[in-house]
Enzyme design. Structure first.
Site, mmCIF file in Angstrom:
data_model
loop_
_atom_site.group_PDB
_atom_site.id
_atom_site.type_symbol
_atom_site.label_atom_id
_atom_site.label_comp_id
_atom_site.label_asym_id
_atom_site.label_seq_id
_atom_site.Cartn_x
_atom_site.Cartn_y
_atom_site.Cartn_z
ATOM 1 N N ASP A 182 -5.232 -3.142 -2.821
ATOM 2 C CA ASP A 182 -4.792 -4.441 -2.336
ATOM 3 C C ASP A 182 -3.398 -4.218 -1.748
ATOM 4 O OD1 ASP A 182 -4.610 -7.130 -1.734
ATOM 5 O OD2 ASP A 182 -5.323 -7.787 -3.690
ATOM 6 N N CYS A 183 -2.943 -5.164 -0.954
ATOM 7 C CA CYS A 183 -1.781 -4.873 -0.118
ATOM 8 C C CYS A 183 -0.497 -4.722 -0.930
ATOM 9 C CB CYS A 183 -1.661 -5.930 0.963
ATOM 10 S SG CYS A 183 -3.057 -5.839 2.096
#
Length: 792
Positions: A310-311
């Site tokens: 995830d970012c």
């Protein structure tokens, strides 16, 4: 110059925007729920294709369409210098200019339509179809509909990609189960049931996006997210970026991962996103048990499937989790555990240093980049105009079929919670008062993760374009405590035949990085509804938003004649609501979450991941909740009446030996436990006066095996289309062997001998009993959790 300094210099030169901004501010992510990340957007890079006709790669193996995808990708990556290799480990990859390899953006969104596309300001490629949010779509209980939506999104995505305006990898679907009623992103999910609903949604959505089950030519690459145990944003200061979720092996297997098993094993998803949170002390993106032991060794993730963080979650392995001693160690921990691609810049900035310090090898870094490019090969990225989907254009986006399905999804998902016969509106109704903060909405119809839609039809728009005389008043805002608009609302109501109030919650209260602290109606909406209910006129309330609010006061108020839940219904949402209210269409959706009473949110912390009741926790989800819900999971009313009955042959088998079941041939099924134990077949008759769809949920319960026992659990669902009055139709719901198994404390799926019961819907309109005999047997072995990789 060291490798680390060399890479940094190259990155700054190639990508002066996002990648020149390394995370050096050290935000306190224990309380801050959003990553400090400014990713390069699709709009600022050239999404062209490699030239395999005349470019530098044309004579290399990567351009040989007869070679295996893995071999083509490996040949490409072998040509990278170390600096070029590291540069291409992030979501925003600069490519390799000297090889004619263009920049590539991994991060596109497709939750319920295209997002993070480079839309034009007007004309061609200025919009894409915007479908309802998944929580509403799942409420339709229509597998085909889910697959149709995903297929359309993939078609439109490929059309945009062909002109360089969209990527080929999408960060969707979100298949986490909606456990906590206060979760801000529950709207993105298929609801609170993990085993049946989330798994079915995962299968249909992924195969729609990818163009089938592991097709030779992928349409797009779907990303199953967020793996695993992710279902809070920033509840009471507990940030998703630093949460450490304590989950038993039993519930990790039973609730938090079965949808990912289906995504990997059955749907053959080609990408999985590891989540921000830690589970039992180990951040998901540095968790080799999750990413290798479970995902690859046990769930059967496709060989060249890749894991994306995830970012900025690779960075979070260090800050705030402090699993690694420093950011370089976080990068090393993540890649070694199995996180192949970093949505962020941590890999690109710190692999050089990690390599210099011998914390990572080139082979470990290559593994992830080869996996990414293997998928790009399967997507036809290197195939020029011969790529299977390269002929899709704007004409494939501009299609009324897509618009019709968006409308259909909204209509089918809308749930009628309460009705005393006021709906559908009588033909004699001429004037309507339209009141409330959801009545004249635009982008609010779309929820989150959305792009421009071709049109947005609010409830007000829809009614104004009908034959009704409309008296509109805003009344009050979502969270307002001002009564300044009440008098105007009451005035509009007094001069109308019927009052319709549209309110609830929206993305100012539930969103990514934002959980609710309560599940009550916000502001003074209930105060206004109460005053409207005292006018002696028919009153219909539209409860909007993804999460539920406690509507018990509306349920008990006899002057509130009808209550509808409408979710986030997408571009045609207002029209869908109008057509349900007027009877042009009949409601048949069912809640895929429980509507709890308000006090539920105060009884125990949302960070308590245990579903089973204990202490002040009364149990979570319909399976384990011991209280009385306002509206049950699976609740939904019709405009007609239905009668369900068994065919009545009396010859159906109702006793099954466990050992015989598990040793039988299973042609067409990879595993014997996926075979039907029995087919639950019922005859459904419309005994009322209105043509209507019919929806069904089939529940199982038992006291076989060890206590505690769930109230019930969902084993199947289905939807019948438009059943005319006095007509009958047969519905068959397969009940698989696995679906009647339970999960033991070690996480194993076990068949226990004993008596079982299948019941149709909450009202138990048809009940079928059967018996399992023989010895208990493990049908799915949960791997023993071992010590995770040591932090670097």
């Amino acid at each position: 110059m060291s490798v680390a300094k060399s890479i940094a210099a190259v990155l700054v030169a190639l990508l002066p925007g996002a990648l020149a901004q390394a995370n050096t501010s050290y935000v306190d992510y224990n309380v801050e729920a959003n990553p400090n990340l400014t990713p390069q957007s699709v709009a600022t890079i050239d999404l062209s294709f490699p030239d395999c006709e005349n470019g530098p790669l044309s004579k290399t193996l990567v351009c040989d369409t007869s070679a295996r995808p893995h071999d083509r990708a490996a040949a490409l990556v072998s040509m990278f210098t170390f600096e070029e290799l590291v540069n291409n480990t992030g979501n925003t990859s600069p490519g390799v200019p000297r090889l004619g390899l263009p920049p590539y953006q991994v991060w596109s969104e497709a939750l319920h339509g295209l997002d993070r596309a480079n839309f034009t300001d007007e004309g061609e490629y200025s919009w894409a179809t915007s479908f309802p949010m998944p929580i509403l779509t799942m409420s339709a209980l229509n597998r085909t509909l889910i697959n149709q939506i995903a297929t359309i999104i993939a078609t439109q995505g490929r059309a945009f990609n062909n002109v360089g305006r969209y990527g080929l990898d999408v960060y969707a679907p979100n298949i986490n189960a909606f456990r906590s009623a206060m979760w801000g992103r529950g709207q993105e999910t298929p609801g609170e049931d993990a085993y049946c609903l989330a798994s079915a949604y995962a299968y249909e959505y992924i195969t729609g996006i990818q163009g089938g089950v592991d097709p030779e030519h992928l349409k797009l690459v779907a990303t199953a997210k967020h793996y695993a145990g992710y279902d809070l944003e920033n509840w009471d200061g507990h940030s998703r970026l630093g949460n450490d979720m304590n989950i038993t092996q039993q519930e990790l297997s039973e609730y938090y991962t079965p949808q990912f098993l289906v995504a990997a094993r059955d749907a053959k998803v080609h990408s999985v996103m590891c989540s921000y949170n830690a589970v039992n002390g180990v951040p998901s993106c540095a968790n080799s048990f999750f990413l290798q032991t479970l995902l690859r060794d046990t769930f059967g993730f496709v060989e060249d499937g890749y894991v994306s963080s995830d970012c900025d979650s690779a960075y979070n392995v260090w800050n705030p989790h402090e699993f690694a001693a420093n950011i370089t160690g976080a990068a090393a921990d993540s890649i070694r555990a199995g996180t192949d691609i970093d949505c962020g810049t941590t890999y690109q900035y710190y692999f050089g240093e990690a390599f210099d310090e011998q914390e990572v090898t080139r082979a470990e870094i290559e593994r992830g980049v080869i996996r990414l490019y293997s998928n790009l090969v399967r997507l036809g990225y290197f195939d020029g105009n011969g790529s299977v989907y390269r002929d899709l254009t704007w004409n494939d986006v501009v299609t009324t079929d897509a618009w019709n399905i968006s409308y259909e999804a909204a209509v089918e998902g809308i749930v009628l919670l309460k009705n005393d016969g006021t709906l559908p509106l009588a033909k004699s109704v001429r004037s309507v008062a339209l009141i409330g903060p959801w009545m004249n909405v635009t982008t609010q119809l779309q929820g989150n993760y959305f792009g421009p839609a071709p049109y947005l039809i609010s409830p007000l728009n829809a009614f104004q374009n009908s034959d009704f005389d409309v008296n509109y008043a805003f009344g009050t805002n979502i969270s307002s405590h001002s009564t300044d608009g009440f008098s105007e609302a009451l005035s509009a109501a007094k001069k109308s035949d019927v009052i319709i109030f549209a309110g609830g919650i929206d993305n100012t209260l539930e969103a990514e990085a934002m959980d609710r602290m309560n599940i009550t109606w916000p502001g003074n909406q209930l105060q206004l509804i109460d005053q409207l209910s005292q006018l002696g006129k028919p009153l219909i309330v539209l409860q909007m938003g993804g999460g539920q609010v406690d509507s018990s006061s509306l349920k008990s108020n006899k002057n509130v004649n009808s209550l509808i839940w409408g979710g986030y219904p997408g571009q045609s949402g207002g029209q869908a609501l109008l057509d349900i209210i007027t009877g042009k269409r009949a409601p048949a959706g069912r809640l895929v979450v429980t509507q709890y009473p308000a006090e539920y949110a105060t009884q125990f912390p949302a960070t308590d991941m245990s579903l089973r009741p204990h202490g002040n926790n009364p149990g979570q989800t319909y399976m384990w909740y011991t209280g009385t819900p306002v509206y049950e999971f699976g609740h939904g009313l019709f405009y007609t009446t239905f009668h369900a009955s068994l065919p009545g042959t009396g010859k159906d088998k109702t006793s099954f030996n466990i050992q015989d079941l598990l040793t039988q041939p299973h042609p067409g099924f990879a595993n014997v436990e996926q075979m039907p134990l029995l087919n639950f077949t019922v005859t459904i008759t419309n005994t009322g006066k209105v043509a209507s769809d019919y929806t069904a949920m089939l529940f199982a319960n038992t006291t076989a095996g060890p206590a505690p026992y769930p109230n019930k659990w969902l084993v199947g669902f289905d939807r019948l289309a438009s059943l005319e009055p006095h007509r009958s139709q047969t519905m068959t719901i397969p009940v698989t062997i696995d679906s009647v198994a339970r999960t033991d404390e070690a996480g194993n799926r076990v068949l226990y001998p004993g008596k079982y019961e299948l019941a149709l819907n909450n009202e138990r309109s048809v009940v079928l009993q059967f018996v399992l005999t023989g010895r208990e047997a493990v049908i799915f072995k949960w791997p023993v959790e071992q010590q995770q990789i040591s932090s670097a």
